[in-house]
Write a protein that holds these residues in place. Structure first.
Motif, PDB file in Angstrom:
ATOM      1  N   UNK A   1       1.943  31.196 -12.745  1.00  0.00           N
ATOM      2  CA  UNK A   1       1.945  29.832 -13.291  1.00  0.00           C
ATOM      3  C   UNK A   1       2.878  28.927 -12.505  1.00  0.00           C
ATOM      4  N   UNK A   2       4.069  29.432 -12.192  1.00  0.00           N
ATOM      5  CA  UNK A   2       5.021  28.636 -11.433  1.00  0.00           C
ATOM      6  C   UNK A   2       4.464  28.272 -10.053  1.00  0.00           C
ATOM      7  N   UNK A   3       3.901  29.242  -9.365  1.00  0.00           N
ATOM      8  CA  UNK A   3       3.334  28.971  -8.040  1.00  0.00           C
ATOM      9  C   UNK A   3       2.139  28.039  -8.146  1.00  0.00           C
ATOM     10  N   UNK A   4       1.313  28.226  -9.181  1.00  0.00           N
ATOM     11  CA  UNK A   4       0.143  27.375  -9.352  1.00  0.00           C
ATOM     12  C   UNK A   4       0.506  25.913  -9.548  1.00  0.00           C
ATOM     13  N   UNK A   5       1.503  25.632 -10.389  1.00  0.00           N
ATOM     14  CA  UNK A   5       1.910  24.243 -10.604  1.00  0.00           C
ATOM     15  C   UNK A   5       2.576  23.663  -9.365  1.00  0.00           C
ATOM     16  N   UNK A   6       3.290  24.484  -8.637  1.00  0.00           N
ATOM     17  CA  UNK A   6       3.902  24.003  -7.398  1.00  0.00           C
ATOM     18  C   UNK A   6       2.825  23.595  -6.390  1.00  0.00           C
ATOM     19  N   UNK A   7       1.789  24.426  -6.256  1.00  0.00           N
ATOM     20  CA  UNK A   7       0.692  24.085  -5.343  1.00  0.00           C
ATOM     21  C   UNK A   7      -0.032  22.831  -5.814  1.00  0.00           C
ATOM     22  N   UNK A   8      -0.245  22.714  -7.130  1.00  0.00           N
ATOM     23  CA  UNK A   8      -0.908  21.523  -7.668  1.00  0.00           C
ATOM     24  C   UNK A   8      -0.112  20.259  -7.362  1.00  0.00           C
ATOM     25  N   UNK A   9       1.197  20.327  -7.523  1.00  0.00           N
ATOM     26  CA  UNK A   9       2.031  19.151  -7.267  1.00  0.00           C
ATOM     27  C   UNK A   9       2.035  18.790  -5.787  1.00  0.00           C
TER      28      UNK A   9
ATOM     29  N   UNK B   1       0.812  -1.229   0.000  1.00  0.00           N
ATOM     30  CA  UNK B   1       0.000   0.000   0.000  1.00  0.00           C
ATOM     31  C   UNK B   1       0.840   1.271   0.000  1.00  0.00           C
ATOM     32  N   UNK B   2       1.895   1.321   0.823  1.00  0.00           N
ATOM     33  CA  UNK B   2       2.712   2.532   0.884  1.00  0.00           C
ATOM     34  C   UNK B   2       3.466   2.759  -0.425  1.00  0.00           C
ATOM     35  N   UNK B   3       4.033   1.677  -0.997  1.00  0.00           N
ATOM     36  CA  UNK B   3       4.755   1.819  -2.254  1.00  0.00           C
ATOM     37  C   UNK B   3       3.806   2.141  -3.410  1.00  0.00           C
ATOM     38  N   UNK B   4       2.610   1.569  -3.361  1.00  0.00           N
ATOM     39  CA  UNK B   4       1.642   1.868  -4.412  1.00  0.00           C
ATOM     40  C   UNK B   4       1.246   3.342  -4.373  1.00  0.00           C
ATOM     41  N   UNK B   5       1.017   3.866  -3.175  1.00  0.00           N
ATOM     42  CA  UNK B   5       0.707   5.287  -3.015  1.00  0.00           C
ATOM     43  C   UNK B   5       1.860   6.139  -3.556  1.00  0.00           C
ATOM     44  N   UNK B   6       3.079   5.780  -3.185  1.00  0.00           N
ATOM     45  CA  UNK B   6       4.237   6.562  -3.615  1.00  0.00           C
ATOM     46  C   UNK B   6       4.466   6.438  -5.117  1.00  0.00           C
ATOM     47  N   UNK B   7       4.271   5.230  -5.670  1.00  0.00           N
ATOM     48  CA  UNK B   7       4.488   5.044  -7.097  1.00  0.00           C
ATOM     49  C   UNK B   7       3.533   5.906  -7.918  1.00  0.00           C
TER      50      UNK B   7
ATOM     51  N   UNK C   1       0.158  14.780  -1.673  1.00  0.00           N
ATOM     52  CA  UNK C   1      -0.208  14.678  -0.250  1.00  0.00           C
ATOM     53  C   UNK C   1      -1.614  14.165  -0.019  1.00  0.00           C
ATOM     54  N   UNK C   2      -2.380  13.904  -1.085  1.00  0.00           N
ATOM     55  CA  UNK C   2      -3.763  13.450  -0.922  1.00  0.00           C
ATOM     56  C   UNK C   2      -3.865  11.956  -1.211  1.00  0.00           C
ATOM     57  N   UNK C   3      -4.767  11.251  -0.515  1.00  0.00           N
ATOM     58  CA  UNK C   3      -4.889   9.803  -0.732  1.00  0.00           C
ATOM     59  C   UNK C   3      -5.622   9.435  -2.017  1.00  0.00           C
ATOM     60  N   UNK C   4      -6.230  10.420  -2.667  1.00  0.00           N
ATOM     61  CA  UNK C   4      -6.994  10.147  -3.884  1.00  0.00           C
ATOM     62  C   UNK C   4      -6.380  10.903  -5.053  1.00  0.00           C
TER      63      UNK C   4
END
Length: 359
Positions: free
Chosen positions: A197-205, A134-140, A210-213
């Motif tokens: 744009x730079x800040x927006x993509x950083x926030x998106x990443x 589960x942890x590796x799948x989340x990270x992958x 950090x989200x489980x979904x």
């Protein structure tokens, strides 16, 4: 920021002007007939053509970079595609699929074993082991296949912390690079939107890792559209991040290359200094003079074209043209006529009496 992205941004900060000039030359060579004048540099028509070609060149590159990024993602594939299971597959489905593939690709099942066969089976085994954890799948799903090389990461928190150590330097390097280019005088147009744009993509990443979904846009709109209406496989979060980074680079190019050409020409300020106004007027006068000179030369060439090759005839025509110009000037210019009339009247007055009597 990766080396390829840096080269892409730096190269297309300087190359579009060269490509635009090259294509404009080809365009004039194809569209303008032999003998017809080409728009001169600095003329309104030349500037309009250059602006349009420049926008087309940069837009085509932007579309190509997006297509190239998507093609590279599909070529690299992912563990789900390699195993032939959807990204919503359960552990039971993953194990069942792996057993079927192992029966085909296991080195003991293949008649002629090779390094490629063994390597492919090891890859399938790694894909199964990663997705069953589960942890590796989340990270992958959020960081890609690089997580298989991360040491001393066992839980989700460990993977996220390790991933942040690679994400933050990326955006830090991008910010420094943009700041340096700005200090050197490049990337002036659209500074606000470029940084946004730079800040927006950083926030998106940061939100994605950090989200489980999956991101809602991908899970509810993009991936269902791809699976239902195209043969394109669905995107995993780390693939969206890769594509987003590439798009951010293309947007930087768009802001610096296309943006200034979309602005209307700035009118001359009424309070500009006399020297500035005089220089602008002289520039416009010079461009107009070039256009008039080209048109006049073309008109003379057309008039002399029937006599090409006959030097005597050309000389006679030139002489007649000079004589006609002189006579036409004398007859049409009122000041010249008045001067000649005054001179003749003065001669009559100054003439001797006998001469006046004879008249």
């Amino acid at each position: 920021m990766s080396t390829s992205n840096l080269l892409s941004l730096a190269g297309w900060t300087f190359l579009p002007n060269f490509v635009t000039g090259w294509l404009q030359t080809i365009y004039y060579g194809i569209m303008i007939r032999a003998g017809d004048p080409k728009p001169q540099p600095g003329s309104p028509r030349y500037i309009t053509h250059r602006r349009r070609i420049h926008i087309i060149v940069v837009s085509a590159y932007l579309l190509y970079t997006i297509y190239e990024a998507d093609w590279e993602i599909r070529r690299a594939s992912d563990f789900y595609q390699d195993l032939g299971v959807p990204y919503t597959a359960t552990d039971r489905e993953i194990k069942s699929r792996f057993r079927r593939l192992a029966a085909i690709h296991h080195p003991d099942k293949v008649s002629s074993t090779s390094t490629t066969t063994e390597g492919y089976f090891v890859h399938l085994k790694l894909a199964q082991d990663t997705l069953l954890n589960p942890a590796k799948r989340f990270a992958y799903e959020r960081f890609g296949p690089e997580i298989t090389q991360w040491q001393r990461c066992s839980g989700v928190r460990d993977f996220v912390v390790h991933g942040l150590q690679s994400i933050l330097p990326y955006y830090g390097a991008a910010a420094i690079f943009m700041y340096i280019l700005g200090m050197l005088g490049y990337l002036e147009w659209g500074k606000y939107w470029r940084w946004l744009t730079l800040v927006g993509f950083c926030v998106f990443e940061l939100y994605t890792i950090s989200r489980p979904h999956f991101p809602a846009f991908a899970a509810k709109i993009l991936n269902p559209f791809l699976t239902n209406f195209t043969a394109h496989p669905p995107y995993l979060p780390f693939q969206l991040i890769q594509l987003g980074r590439k798009i951010s680079i293309t947007l930087y190019i768009a802001f610096s290359q296309i943006g200034p050409h979309l602005e209307p020409p700035t009118p001359v300020a009424s309070n500009a200094s006399p020297e500035v106004q005089m220089k602008q007027q002289l520039d416009r006068l010079e461009a107009t003079a070039k256009i008039v000179d080209v048109e006049a030369t073309r008109a003379v060439q057309l008039e002399l074209s029937p006599f090409m090759g006959d030097e005597q005839a050309i000389g006679e025509v030139k002489g007649k043209m000079k004589e006609w110009l002189v006579q036409n000037t004398i007859q049409s210019d009122p000041e010249v006529r008045d001067a000649i009339g005054t001179l003749l009247k003065r001669r009559r007055i100054d003439a001797p009496a006998g001469a006046r009597g004879n008249r």
